[in-house]
Scaffold this motif. Structure first.
Motif, PDB file in Angstrom:
ATOM      1  N   HIS A  27       0.866  -1.176   0.000  1.00  0.00           N
ATOM      2  CA  HIS A  27       0.000   0.000   0.000  1.00  0.00           C
ATOM      3  C   HIS A  27       0.905   1.228   0.000  1.00  0.00           C
ATOM      4  CE1 HIS A  27      -4.404   0.907   0.964  1.00  0.00           C
ATOM      5  NE2 HIS A  27      -3.863   2.040   0.584  1.00  0.00           N
TER       6      HIS A  27
ATOM      7  N   THR B 201      -0.915  -1.218  -4.483  1.00  0.00           N
ATOM      8  CA  THR B 201      -1.948  -0.182  -4.527  1.00  0.00           C
ATOM      9  C   THR B 201      -1.311   1.166  -4.234  1.00  0.00           C
ATOM     10  OG1 THR B 201      -3.694  -1.691  -3.767  1.00  0.00           O
ATOM     11  CG2 THR B 201      -4.080   0.674  -3.480  1.00  0.00           C
TER      12      THR B 201
ATOM     13  N   ASP C 121      -6.182   4.061  -5.862  1.00  0.00           N
ATOM     14  CA  ASP C 121      -7.303   4.384  -4.974  1.00  0.00           C
ATOM     15  C   ASP C 121      -7.239   5.855  -4.577  1.00  0.00           C
ATOM     16  OD1 ASP C 121      -9.214   4.638  -3.023  1.00  0.00           O
ATOM     17  OD2 ASP C 121      -8.273   3.268  -1.591  1.00  0.00           O
TER      18      ASP C 121
ATOM     19  N   THR D  25     -14.536   0.541  -1.090  1.00  0.00           N
ATOM     20  CA  THR D  25     -14.720   0.370   0.349  1.00  0.00           C
ATOM     21  C   THR D  25     -15.480   1.558   0.930  1.00  0.00           C
ATOM     22  OG1 THR D  25     -13.585  -0.146   2.421  1.00  0.00           O
ATOM     23  CG2 THR D  25     -12.575   1.519   1.013  1.00  0.00           C
TER      24      THR D  25
ATOM     25  N   LEU E 158     -14.373  -4.188  -1.398  1.00  0.00           N
ATOM     26  CA  LEU E 158     -13.200  -4.232  -0.532  1.00  0.00           C
ATOM     27  C   LEU E 158     -13.701  -4.179   0.908  1.00  0.00           C
ATOM     28  CD1 LEU E 158     -10.951  -1.698  -2.491  1.00  0.00           C
ATOM     29  CD2 LEU E 158     -11.064  -4.190  -2.739  1.00  0.00           C
TER      30      LEU E 158
ATOM     31  N   ASP F 170     -13.985  -4.669   5.028  1.00  0.00           N
ATOM     32  CA  ASP F 170     -13.204  -4.490   6.244  1.00  0.00           C
ATOM     33  C   ASP F 170     -14.046  -5.034   7.395  1.00  0.00           C
ATOM     34  OD1 ASP F 170     -11.911  -3.533   8.545  1.00  0.00           O
ATOM     35  OD2 ASP F 170     -11.176  -1.752   7.518  1.00  0.00           O
TER      36      ASP F 170
ATOM     37  N   HIS G 130      -9.898  -5.025   2.932  1.00  0.00           N
ATOM     38  CA  HIS G 130      -9.292  -3.698   3.061  1.00  0.00           C
ATOM     39  C   HIS G 130      -8.858  -3.496   4.508  1.00  0.00           C
ATOM     40  CE1 HIS G 130     -10.113   0.420   4.581  1.00  0.00           C
ATOM     41  NE2 HIS G 130      -9.445   0.803   3.522  1.00  0.00           N
TER      42      HIS G 130
ATOM     43  N   CYS H  42      -5.106  -9.089  -0.421  1.00  0.00           N
ATOM     44  CA  CYS H  42      -5.685  -8.176   0.567  1.00  0.00           C
ATOM     45  C   CYS H  42      -4.815  -6.936   0.747  1.00  0.00           C
ATOM     46  CB  CYS H  42      -5.813  -8.885   1.910  1.00  0.00           C
ATOM     47  SG  CYS H  42      -6.794 -10.390   1.864  1.00  0.00           S
ATOM     48  N   GLY H  43      -5.423  -5.882   1.247  1.00  0.00           N
ATOM     49  CA  GLY H  43      -4.688  -4.663   1.532  1.00  0.00           C
ATOM     50  C   GLY H  43      -4.130  -4.665   2.943  1.00  0.00           C
TER      51      GLY H  43
END
Length: 422
Positions: free
Chosen positions: A149, A191, A221, A269, A291, A293, A320, A346-347
């Motif tokens: 990220h 990302t 993003d 998200t 996304l 969470d 996320h 996954c982030g």
């Protein structure tokens, strides 16, 4: 009730941990990120852990929720969610939103319930001698893939020494940041958090990443910073470069318009952040990837329910994360392990973190993935000294309501937040 493990109380410990000067669409990160560690106690002496947000309003609701769940069996999660929902409707812990700095309509009850649900699953797993992933239906993968990220960032917070990452304010800086992350962690997806620089500069940065890391999936993003037309223009300029474009413009209607004209799938998200937003998003075809969470969707079991809905309507799914600590990463890893239709890495913001509250060793990144803990429960243990130190940091630093826009205006009084912008 089944199980015979009853909640006798819970401790809510807010903590503050150092955060670099990361830039985003609403400003710059504060010098410290806030989280709350939840410890649910039981009459059998088993304690379960959860992690959540720590802005003032959310903390008030968490503490009020402890009163309504005390005495309940840790297996009665449906009843626990209902009791918290009813209490919130009655006005407990009013004020705040739990997701400081984010524009989301996710339900307060889900956000308050989530850390208690995770803690109860931790307790259930410890009592049964099973990892949480087994309680969620069993792991379908031994390791969970995560992606880097990236952020535009200043060299350091004003008045402080530059941090170890240094500045990243142009394509060369972004590529250097990505190179370090991929070398140190082995990430196989990247990302870029956009919405900071003029769109054409962010397009240039993504193209530079594409050239430097051929074959690695790229995502952009901008946190809903752009108009529809700007979003479409950027999407078309990055045709064949982006795996997906996340939240380019605000709202489901705007996202649907971009989705009709963009060559790559849109992820979100922000415009799909709660169950009551799903049906309209599906009807409008606003997104193709959710996304999720678990902190805002109501915990791990409700996130699996979301995964089933996504499967039904042909939506992709990934996980996320905001700035998080080890308890949150452990919960996220168990959830991802038990989610069959996890279509994208996954982030995580793990590399940006330099402080921790769990005992080292249970969680580690190798080749861009985290091996799923197999010890009972979440598989992590609190480092009491570290927890006390980060709580003291929370107390002494005085940060209660992070405000990225206010902070950047203190640094640069000319800063103007405009959303959406061209």
């Amino acid at each position: 009730m089944s199980g015979g493990i009853r909640i006798t109380g819970a401790d809510i410990t807010p903590v503050a941990f150092r955060d670099p000067a990361l830039l985003n669409a609403v400003g710059v990160h504060e010098p410290y990120a806030l989280r709350a560690i939840v410890e649910v106690r039981t009459d059998q002496g088993i304690t379960g852990l959860g992690e959540t947000y720590a802005d003032g309003g959310h903390l008030r609701r968490l503490r009020a929720a402890v009163e309504v769940i005390t005495g309940m069996d840790v297996h009665t999660l449906g009843g626990m969610h209902r009791r918290i929902s009813e209490a919130l409707n009655g006005g407990i812990g009013a004020g705040g939103h739990g997701l400081t700095g984010s524009a989301t309509g996710s339900g307060a009850a889900d956000r308050v319930f989530a850390p208690f649900e995770v803690a109860c699953l931790d307790i259930q797993g410890k009592a049964a001698g099973l990892p949480v992933s087994d309680l969620l239906g069993g792991a379908v993968r031994e390791c969970v893939p995560f992606g880097a990220h990236l952020f535009y960032k200043r060299a350091g917070h004003p008045g402080r020494e530059p941090d170890e990452w240094g500045a990243a304010l142009d394509p060369d800086g972004i590529v250097a940041q990505a190179r370090r992350m991929t070398e140190d962690y082995g990430f196989g997806a990247i990302t870029l958090k956009g919405g900071v620089m003029p769109p054409e500069e962010e397009v240039e940065a993504v193209r530079a990443l594409h050239k430097a890391f051929p074959g690695i999936p790229l995502r952009l993003d901008p946190n809903a910073a752009w108009t529809v037309e700007t979003s479409v223009r950027v999407a078309r300029e990055l045709d064949g470069v982006l795996e997906y474009l996340a939240d380019p413009t605000p709202g489901q209607r705007g996202m649907a318009e971009v989705a009709r004209r963009a060559p790559m799938p849109l992820a979100s998200t922000m415009c799909v952040a709660a169950f009551d937003e799903l049906s309209s998003a599906v009807a409008r075809e606003s997104v193709r990837i959710v996304l999720a969470d678990h902190h805002s969707w109501g915990g791990l079991q409700r996130s699996l329910l979301l995964a089933g809905i996504c499967r039904t309507f042909g939506l992709g799914l990934s996980l996320h994360s905001d700035s998080h600590l080890g308890v949150g990463l452990a919960a996220m890893t168990h959830l991802a392990a038990a989610t069959p239709d996890l279509a994208y890495a996954c982030g995580t913001r793990w590399p940006w973190k330099s402080e921790e509250v769990v005992v080292p060793g249970a969680l580690a990144f190798a080749d861009g993935a985290v091996r799923v803990p197999t010890a009972p429960g979440l598989g992590v243990e609190l480092d009491r000294d570290a927890l006390a130190r980060l709580h003291e940091q929370y107390v002494t630093r005085g940060l209660r309501e992070p405000d990225g826009t206010g902070r950047i205006r203190r640094i640069d009084p000319s800063y103007e937040r405009r959303s959406p912008r061209r």
